[in-house]
Design a protein around this motif. Sequence first.
Motif, PDB file in Angstrom:
ATOM      1  N   GLU A   1       3.124  50.897  48.163  1.00 12.71           N
ATOM      2  CA  GLU A   1       2.776  51.958  46.982  1.00 12.71           C
ATOM      3  C   GLU A   1       3.427  53.362  47.226  1.00 12.71           C
ATOM      4  O   GLU A   1       3.302  54.394  46.432  1.00 12.71           O
ATOM      5  CB  GLU A   1       1.245  52.027  46.634  1.00 12.71           C
ATOM      6  CG  GLU A   1       0.450  52.707  47.777  1.00 12.71           C
ATOM      7  CD  GLU A   1      -0.017  51.807  48.669  1.00 12.71           C
ATOM      8  OE1 GLU A   1      -0.420  52.190  49.842  1.00 12.71           O
ATOM      9  OE2 GLU A   1       0.543  50.406  48.461  1.00 12.71           O
ATOM     10  N   THR A   2       4.195  53.709  48.203  1.00 12.57           N
ATOM     11  CA  THR A   2       4.505  54.902  48.612  1.00 12.57           C
ATOM     12  C   THR A   2       5.834  55.122  47.835  1.00 12.57           C
ATOM     13  O   THR A   2       6.481  54.512  47.306  1.00 12.57           O
ATOM     14  CB  THR A   2       5.017  55.003  50.132  1.00 12.57           C
ATOM     15  OG1 THR A   2       4.027  54.346  51.070  1.00 12.57           O
ATOM     16  CG2 THR A   2       5.690  56.270  50.624  1.00 12.57           C
ATOM     17  N   LYS A   3       5.689  56.448  47.394  1.00 10.89           N
ATOM     18  CA  LYS A   3       6.983  56.815  46.438  1.00 10.89           C
ATOM     19  C   LYS A   3       8.028  57.130  47.311  1.00 10.89           C
ATOM     20  O   LYS A   3       8.019  57.739  48.427  1.00 10.89           O
ATOM     21  CB  LYS A   3       6.574  57.980  45.607  1.00 10.89           C
ATOM     22  CG  LYS A   3       5.462  57.827  44.707  1.00 10.89           C
ATOM     23  CD  LYS A   3       5.027  59.289  43.889  1.00 10.89           C
ATOM     24  CE  LYS A   3       3.845  58.980  42.834  1.00 10.89           C
ATOM     25  NZ  LYS A   3       3.841  60.155  42.195  1.00 10.89           N
ATOM     26  N   VAL A   4       9.213  56.604  46.909  1.00  9.82           N
ATOM     27  CA  VAL A   4      10.613  56.735  47.558  1.00  9.82           C
ATOM     28  C   VAL A   4      11.492  57.588  46.407  1.00  9.82           C
ATOM     29  O   VAL A   4      11.381  57.499  45.390  1.00  9.82           O
ATOM     30  CB  VAL A   4      11.257  55.410  47.728  1.00  9.82           C
ATOM     31  CG1 VAL A   4      12.723  55.669  48.536  1.00  9.82           C
ATOM     32  CG2 VAL A   4      10.337  54.502  48.419  1.00  9.82           C
ATOM     33  N   TYR A   5      12.254  58.565  47.157  1.00 13.11           N
ATOM     34  CA  TYR A   5      13.122  59.473  46.586  1.00 13.11           C
ATOM     35  C   TYR A   5      14.474  59.438  47.262  1.00 13.11           C
ATOM     36  O   TYR A   5      14.552  59.233  48.290  1.00 13.11           O
ATOM     37  CB  TYR A   5      12.403  61.027  46.539  1.00 13.11           C
ATOM     38  CG  TYR A   5      11.183  61.298  46.021  1.00 13.11           C
ATOM     39  CD1 TYR A   5      11.083  61.628  44.697  1.00 13.11           C
ATOM     40  CD2 TYR A   5      10.181  60.927  46.679  1.00 13.11           C
ATOM     41  CE1 TYR A   5       9.857  61.904  44.217  1.00 13.11           C
ATOM     42  CE2 TYR A   5       8.889  61.162  46.134  1.00 13.11           C
ATOM     43  CZ  TYR A   5       8.497  61.849  44.899  1.00 13.11           C
ATOM     44  OH  TYR A   5       7.521  61.708  44.199  1.00 13.11           O
ATOM     45  N   GLU A   6      15.341  59.453  46.104  1.00 17.32           N
ATOM     46  CA  GLU A   6      16.999  59.686  46.461  1.00 17.32           C
ATOM     47  C   GLU A   6      17.486  60.827  45.961  1.00 17.32           C
ATOM     48  O   GLU A   6      17.075  61.632  45.211  1.00 17.32           O
ATOM     49  CB  GLU A   6      17.615  58.614  46.026  1.00 17.32           C
ATOM     50  CG  GLU A   6      17.504  57.258  46.744  1.00 17.32           C
ATOM     51  CD  GLU A   6      18.401  56.015  46.489  1.00 17.32           C
ATOM     52  OE1 GLU A   6      18.901  56.169  45.308  1.00 17.32           O
ATOM     53  OE2 GLU A   6      18.589  55.270  47.244  1.00 17.32           O
ATOM     54  N   GLY A   7      18.279  61.542  47.173  1.00 12.41           N
ATOM     55  CA  GLY A   7      19.141  62.805  46.667  1.00 12.41           C
ATOM     56  C   GLY A   7      20.196  62.545  45.646  1.00 12.41           C
ATOM     57  O   GLY A   7      20.696  61.586  45.681  1.00 12.41           O
ATOM     58  N   VAL A   8      20.081  63.498  44.561  1.00 12.01           N
ATOM     59  CA  VAL A   8      21.251  63.256  43.435  1.00 12.01           C
ATOM     60  C   VAL A   8      21.546  64.706  43.315  1.00 12.01           C
ATOM     61  O   VAL A   8      20.803  65.839  42.753  1.00 12.01           O
ATOM     62  CB  VAL A   8      20.589  62.850  42.013  1.00 12.01           C
ATOM     63  CG1 VAL A   8      21.601  62.889  41.070  1.00 12.01           C
ATOM     64  CG2 VAL A   8      20.019  61.248  42.349  1.00 12.01           C
TER      65      VAL A   8
END
Length: 120
Positions: A56-63
């Motif tokens: 359930e950990t939120k994952v983020y990517e750089g844009v």
Amino acid sequence: MSIPNEALQKLLQEIESRVITSQQQIGITKAQMTSKNRDIRMLELTSKELGTLPAETKVYEGVGKMFVAVPRTSVDKRISTESGELKGEIESLEKRMNYLEMTFKNSRENLEAILKSGRA
């Protein structure tokens, strides 16, 4: 059979330039392979780190200059796709390296043969 000095000198210069070019290309190809292997290693470490996190950990990517939340499955898919592409590129670089090493070896042998025949 004797080759005129001008023709021999021109042939030697051509073979020598081929040797130098091959050496330079081998160095460039080695650097590219090292870089690709480093990228694969980074992707593997990222994947391993993501595997240790709860689902359930939120994952983020750089844009650009911001980060966007993305589903973890899309990150896993991107990592595996990039890894596969890099492995394919490494295979083609290995083929290129083999070709360059063979060219270098053959050019050196030709150069040595001409120099030995010139002494005799």
